[in-house]
Enzyme design. Structure first.
Site, mmCIF file in Angstrom:
data_model
loop_
_atom_site.group_PDB
_atom_site.id
_atom_site.type_symbol
_atom_site.label_atom_id
_atom_site.label_comp_id
_atom_site.label_asym_id
_atom_site.label_seq_id
_atom_site.Cartn_x
_atom_site.Cartn_y
_atom_site.Cartn_z
ATOM 1 N N HIS A 171 0.840 -1.208 0.000
ATOM 2 C CA HIS A 171 0.000 0.000 0.000
ATOM 3 C C HIS A 171 0.877 1.261 0.000
ATOM 4 O O HIS A 171 0.893 2.015 0.986
ATOM 5 C CB HIS A 171 -0.856 -0.070 1.275
ATOM 6 N N GLU A 275 -1.352 1.263 -5.123
ATOM 7 C CA GLU A 275 -1.107 0.045 -4.338
ATOM 8 C C GLU A 275 -1.170 -1.200 -5.231
ATOM 9 O O GLU A 275 -2.133 -1.366 -5.995
ATOM 10 C CB GLU A 275 -2.161 -0.038 -3.235
HETATM 11 O O1 TA6 Z 1 -6.240 1.644 -0.038
HETATM 12 C C1 TA6 Z 1 -7.124 2.712 0.182
HETATM 13 C C2 TA6 Z 1 -7.719 2.547 1.573
HETATM 14 O O2 TA6 Z 1 -8.384 1.317 1.691
HETATM 15 C C3 TA6 Z 1 -8.631 3.739 1.832
HETATM 16 O O3 TA6 Z 1 -9.985 3.354 1.786
HETATM 17 C C4 TA6 Z 1 -8.181 4.234 3.217
HETATM 18 O O4 TA6 Z 1 -8.889 3.571 4.226
HETATM 19 C C5 TA6 Z 1 -6.708 3.874 3.159
HETATM 20 O O5 TA6 Z 1 -6.686 2.579 2.575
HETATM 21 C C6 TA6 Z 1 -5.952 3.987 4.465
HETATM 22 O O6 TA6 Z 1 -6.356 2.982 5.321
HETATM 23 P P1 TA6 Z 1 -5.696 2.957 6.795
HETATM 24 O O7 TA6 Z 1 -6.290 1.756 7.463
HETATM 25 O O8 TA6 Z 1 -4.205 2.854 6.624
HETATM 26 O O9 TA6 Z 1 -6.078 4.281 7.423
#
Ligand code: TA6
Length: 303
Positions: A171, A275
């Protein structure tokens, strides 16, 4: 001998790779070779920084509000989302994006590549806590190779006698000049699920530009893509294998303010997440005794 002394003795490499204790009782691996500098927190095997010597500005973004504390997800860098991506499929009390990113990991190998890049391989420590969340016999490894390019290999092995299914993501938060001057190319024509306000299906029309909260899971695509940055005048190429989903995300103002750790007041403008994943219908079945490898490689170049 403390843990960092043991790590430096067993896995340190001259002036190229060393380990140091930081806030919150965590340990960080620092890489400094002819091609790049990088840093990785052993908790979560969380890459926090990568800057090739050809780049005046880091390629990976880390929030100035990032907190290094045991069991807390680090904001920015490359969180390892495993063995699920997003919310748990059935239990909302389970941590978003799985537990790998907040679990302690241990170093199992280090080395210098023939081209001078630095290699580090880690795997997570199992515990009653992780087995309660993931009652499968499995082994996870992350190998990071930091040089002029950055390569990450996430290997899931099913060491049990029953098949299991995972979703996963590396990510990564990329550093950009400003979200209004950045776009993502390479996903034209790909189907996506728009997570902003539900899960509306769509098909990408040309390059992705950002004018508001964007949270899309592009599915059934093995395509290379790129972050194109008109302000920093650079392209970050993202090539992958073993991945059929690519997630593109920016929280924009309101969500960033609600999150509170995106580098207030407008740190969120200096990053975009692209990601490399297997999510939604691209979940991966790992048969008993089999292994699955997700690989991504980043390269920054002038544009
Ligand atoms: O990958 C995008 C996502 O799923 C968004 O929806 C947002 O929640 C982001 O990840 C960050 O997630 P986190 O749990 O690290 O705050």
């Amino acid at each position: 001998m403390d843990s960092t002394e043991k790590l430096n003795r067993q896995f340190g490499i001259g002036g190229q790779l060393g380990f140091r204790a930081v806030d919150g009782g965590l340990v960080v691996a620092e890489i400094n070779n002819a091609h790049a500098t990088a840093s990785l927190c052993l908790q979560g095997a969380h890459l926090m920084a990568w800057q090739p010597r050809s780049q005046a500005v880091p390629v990976i973004w880390l929030s100035r509000d990032a907190v290094l504390a045991s069991g807390k997800a680090i904001r920015g860098g490359t969180p390892v989302c495993w063995p699920w991506f997003g919310a748990h499929v059935s239990d909302p009390s389970f941590p978003a994006h799985g537990f790998a990113r907040t679990a302690p990991w241990r170093v199992i190998e280090s080395g210098s590549e023939p081209d001078g890049a630095t290699r580090l391989t880690l795997c997570p420590e199992e515990s009653d806590k992780t087995r309660a969340l993931w009652p499968h016999d499995s082994r996870l490894e992350l190998t990071v190779i930091a040089g002029e390019t950055l390569r990450m290999e996430l290997v899931t092995e099913n060491t049990g006698i029953t098949d299991f299914e995972i979703t996963e993501a590396l990510h990564t938060y990329f550093r950009i000049g400003d979200i209004g001057a950045a776009r993502v190319g390479g996903l034209a024509g790909c189907d996506y699920r728009d997570k902003v306000g539900g899960s509306t299906p769509g098909k990408q029309d040309g390059t992705i530009r950002f004018t508001g909260e964007t949270d899309r899971v592009y599915v059934n695509t093995a395509a290379e893509c790129a972050v194109e940055d008109d302000m920093l005048k650079r392209r970050i190429r993202i090539a992958k294998s073993g991945s059929l989903s690519t997630v593109v995300w920016t929280p924009w103002t309101e969500k960033a303010n609600r999150m509170g750790d995106m580098g207030q007041p407008d740190g969120w403008r200096e990053t975009v997440c692209v990601e490399t994943a297997n999510a939604l219908e691209n979940a991966v079945k790992v048969a008993a005794g089999a292994r699955h490898t997700l690989i991504v490689e980043y390269r920054a170049e002038p544009m």
